[in-house]
Each structure stands twice: as structure tokens, then as C-alpha cells.
Write a protein that holds these residues in place. Structure first.
Motif, PDB file in Angstrom:
ATOM      1  N   LEU A 130       0.689  -1.206   0.029  1.00 41.53           N
ATOM      2  CA  LEU A 130      -0.178  -0.084   0.091  1.00 41.53           C
ATOM      3  C   LEU A 130       1.329   0.928   0.023  1.00 41.53           C
ATOM      4  N   ARG A 131       1.607   1.344   0.761  1.00 37.86           N
ATOM      5  CA  ARG A 131       2.982   1.897   0.916  1.00 37.86           C
ATOM      6  C   ARG A 131       3.497   2.532  -0.563  1.00 37.86           C
ATOM      7  N   ASP A 132       3.577   1.720  -1.213  1.00 42.88           N
ATOM      8  CA  ASP A 132       3.978   1.651  -2.773  1.00 42.88           C
ATOM      9  C   ASP A 132       3.596   2.273  -3.618  1.00 42.88           C
ATOM     10  N   TRP A 133       1.929   1.245  -3.572  1.00 47.12           N
ATOM     11  CA  TRP A 133       1.858   1.986  -4.790  1.00 47.12           C
ATOM     12  C   TRP A 133       0.301   2.259  -5.104  1.00 47.12           C
ATOM     13  N   GLU A 134      -0.514   2.247  -3.201  1.00 46.49           N
ATOM     14  CA  GLU A 134      -0.727   3.087  -3.514  1.00 46.49           C
ATOM     15  C   GLU A 134      -1.254   3.829  -2.094  1.00 46.49           C
ATOM     16  N   PRO A 135      -0.531   4.870  -2.150  1.00 44.99           N
ATOM     17  CA  PRO A 135       0.293   5.537  -1.070  1.00 44.99           C
ATOM     18  C   PRO A 135      -0.905   7.340  -0.026  1.00 44.99           C
TER      19      PRO A 135
ATOM     20  N   GLU B 288      11.192   8.441   1.034  1.00 46.95           N
ATOM     21  CA  GLU B 288      11.697   7.786   1.903  1.00 46.95           C
ATOM     22  C   GLU B 288      11.008   6.335   2.105  1.00 46.95           C
ATOM     23  N   GLU B 289       9.904   6.530   1.788  1.00 50.20           N
ATOM     24  CA  GLU B 289       8.625   5.892   2.700  1.00 50.20           C
ATOM     25  C   GLU B 289       8.290   4.774   0.999  1.00 50.20           C
ATOM     26  N   SER B 290       8.127   5.552   0.081  1.00 51.64           N
ATOM     27  CA  SER B 290       7.003   5.267  -1.096  1.00 51.64           C
ATOM     28  C   SER B 290       7.256   5.227  -1.833  1.00 51.64           C
ATOM     29  N   PHE B 291       7.467   4.605  -2.961  1.00 50.07           N
ATOM     30  CA  PHE B 291       8.029   3.652  -4.531  1.00 50.07           C
ATOM     31  C   PHE B 291       7.374   4.985  -5.019  1.00 50.07           C
ATOM     32  N   THR B 292       6.546   5.298  -5.108  1.00 49.81           N
ATOM     33  CA  THR B 292       5.289   5.747  -6.099  1.00 49.81           C
ATOM     34  C   THR B 292       5.049   7.197  -5.513  1.00 49.81           C
ATOM     35  N   ARG B 293       5.818   7.620  -4.053  1.00 48.08           N
ATOM     36  CA  ARG B 293       6.183   9.659  -3.392  1.00 48.08           C
ATOM     37  C   ARG B 293       7.298   9.335  -4.505  1.00 48.08           C
ATOM     38  N   ASP B 294       8.458   8.354  -3.968  1.00 46.95           N
ATOM     39  CA  ASP B 294       9.656   9.180  -4.843  1.00 46.95           C
ATOM     40  C   ASP B 294       9.545   9.042  -6.482  1.00 46.95           C
ATOM     41  N   ARG B 295       8.846   8.352  -6.985  1.00 47.15           N
ATOM     42  CA  ARG B 295       8.438   8.519  -8.395  1.00 47.15           C
ATOM     43  C   ARG B 295       7.815   9.777  -8.840  1.00 47.15           C
TER      44      ARG B 295
END
Length: 267
Positions: A171-176, A190-197
């Protein structure tokens, strides 16, 4: 835990191994780490196992201590799963992925269906209505690759610690947005792939980012790249650049062209 984690030993190859439930694990050296090689129902004693007995791979860890930590976490997961009392059954029902071929009842109103090609959870009306609005999907179907995490976050008592950690990461990475609504705080890059993207896209919106690349036959030692502004494939303008082979490391979100170093390439 002993009934699940039957113990450690050394294989005929001299490699550390463990039996965990129906699974066997062998620590196979791989570069600077250890590959978690796995096999199912290895009936012989561990000291008779060889690398040829394991065909699965569950990632790479740093060393033997990390290998032991991994298999012990698997054992804890299996113990917790058994204690949850999930029931296997067959329910003749059409799912979004085809007819159900098998079902696991997690609790009343929470059923995991498998089909010939895919699967996912079905929540009944009551269970679905009780989910946090940010987690809820209309109709109550939650596919097994990503949406299942919404069910695990919404009904944590029905899942193991390992499953809950995986759901939180998913959920952190793909549905923040959903994660933030549930937890009441924002995620950092740093906590989420999507937010980093999203951070990467903001920072490089006006840079040329590679969207395609191939080793160059015309220019040995180089990679021929095609780049678009911000890496946006929906933009018509494209430019081509040469990048040295040893420099072309894609990174987490893409390779950014340096106009002062990377030579433009004529089409």
C-alpha cells in the motif's frame, strides 16, 4: 516452532540448509550474498540434499545469519497461519477472473478465490461496508496482486505478521493516497516508491530522461538512447544520445541525460 522448523543441517555440497514445514531451503552463494533456494517436500535427510534438489528462488540475503532469520520468519508465518484457522473449500461462483476453482475462507464474509489464471478476495456487503472508505472497492472484489493489501490492512486480525508487513509495503509503494488516508499522515519519498517516483518526475520534468536504449553497433562501447522530456512517453518530441556502456545504469526511475557530457546522436 520445532514442529514447523525441523532444523538446520549441511547438504552433501556442504551448504547450510533448513527444513521448514513442507519446504526445504538451501543457502547457495551468489555474488556477495546468499541465494534463498527452495524446494518442496524434500523427503531425504538434509545431508543428502544437493543444489539440484531446489529449483525455486526467494531472493538474496547477505549471509548465513540472514538466511537463518529468513527461514525462522517463514516458520513464524506458518505457525500464525495455522492458528488463524483458515478453511479450504470449493464455492461455485463467477469471479472477475473466471470461475472459482478453489476458495479459502478467512472469516465469515472474507473469502479468497483462485481461478485458472488469477484470483482475489471477495468481501460480502457487510465486510466491504466496514472497510475504511479509502480502502473500499465497490463490489467487494480485491485482486491478489495488489488490492489484497486493502483487505489485510482493513482486517489485520485475519492475517499473519508477515502478510501484514507485505500489505503495508504494498500500500505504501503503490497506493500511497489510501495508506495516508488510513494512517492520517503523509508519506515521504523514502517511505514509498510512488512518492519517490513523483519526486523524481518533479525534479526532472525539464530534463531528458531515457525511455529506450540499445547497445550501439555503430559506436562500440556506447549505448544508443532515446529520451523524452521528463521521461514522458506521451510527448511527441524525442532526442537521441550516446552514453558510455559503463555509465549507463538505469537507476530506480530512469537515466537522466547530461547535456554537457552525453553526445547527441543524429537519427
Amino acid at each position: 516452532m520445532s514442529a514447523i522448523l525441523a532444523g538446520y543441517g549441511r547438504t552433501a555440497d556442504g551448504l547450510l540448509a533448513a527444513r521448514v514445514g513442507d519446504m526445504g531451503y538451501i543457502a547457495i552463494p551468489a555474488g556477495d550474498g546468499i541465494r534463498l533456494a527452495s524446494g518442496w517436500r524434500l523427503s531425504r535427510p538434509i545431508d543428502e540434499w544437493t543444489k539440484a534438489d531446489v529449483f525455486g528462488s526467494e531472493g538474496v540475503v547477505a549471509d548465513e545469519a540472514a538466511f537463518r532469520a529468513y527461514v525462522e520468519a517463514v516458520a513464524v508465518h506458518l505457525i500464525q497461519r495455522a492458528a488463524l484457522g483458515r478453511r479450504e473449500t470449493r464455492i461455485r461462483i463467477s469471479t472477475p477472473w473466471g470461475m472459482s476453482q478453489g476458495a479459502t475462507i478467512y472469516a465469515d464474509g472474507v473469502v479468497l478465490h483462485s481461478t485458472a489464471s488469477h484470483g482475489g478476495f471477495k468481501l460480502d456487503r457487510v465486510r466491504n461496508a466496514a472497510l475504511h472508505p479509502a480502502l473500499r472497492i465497490k463490489g467487494g472484489w480485491y485482486e491478489e496482486d495488489g488490492d489484497w493489501a486493502r483487505v489485510a490492512i482493513g482486517y489485520p486480525a485475519l492475517f499473519t505478521d508477515q502478510e501484514k508487513a507485505q500489505a503495508d509495503r504494498t500500500l505504501r509503494d503503490w497506493e500511497p493516497d489510501a495508506w495516508e488516508a488510513v494512517h492520517g499522515r503523509s508519506l515521504t519519498a523514502e517511505e514509498s516508491f510512488t512518492r519517490d517516483r513523483q519526486r523524481f518526475e518533479r525534479e526532472h520534468a525539464d530534463d531528458w530522461v531515457v525511455i529506450a536504449a540499445t547497445r550501439s553497433d555503430r559506436h562500440p562501447g556506447f549505448v544508443e538512447t532515446v529520451a523524452a522530456l521528463g521521461g514522458r512517453r506521451d510527448r511527441d518530441e524525442r532526442r537521441q544520445f550516446l552514453v558510455a556502456n559503463d555509465e549507463y545504469i538505469i537507476g530506480r526511475h530512469g537515466f537522466v541525460i547530461d547535456l554537457e557530457r552525453h553526445l547527441p546522436l543524429a537519427a
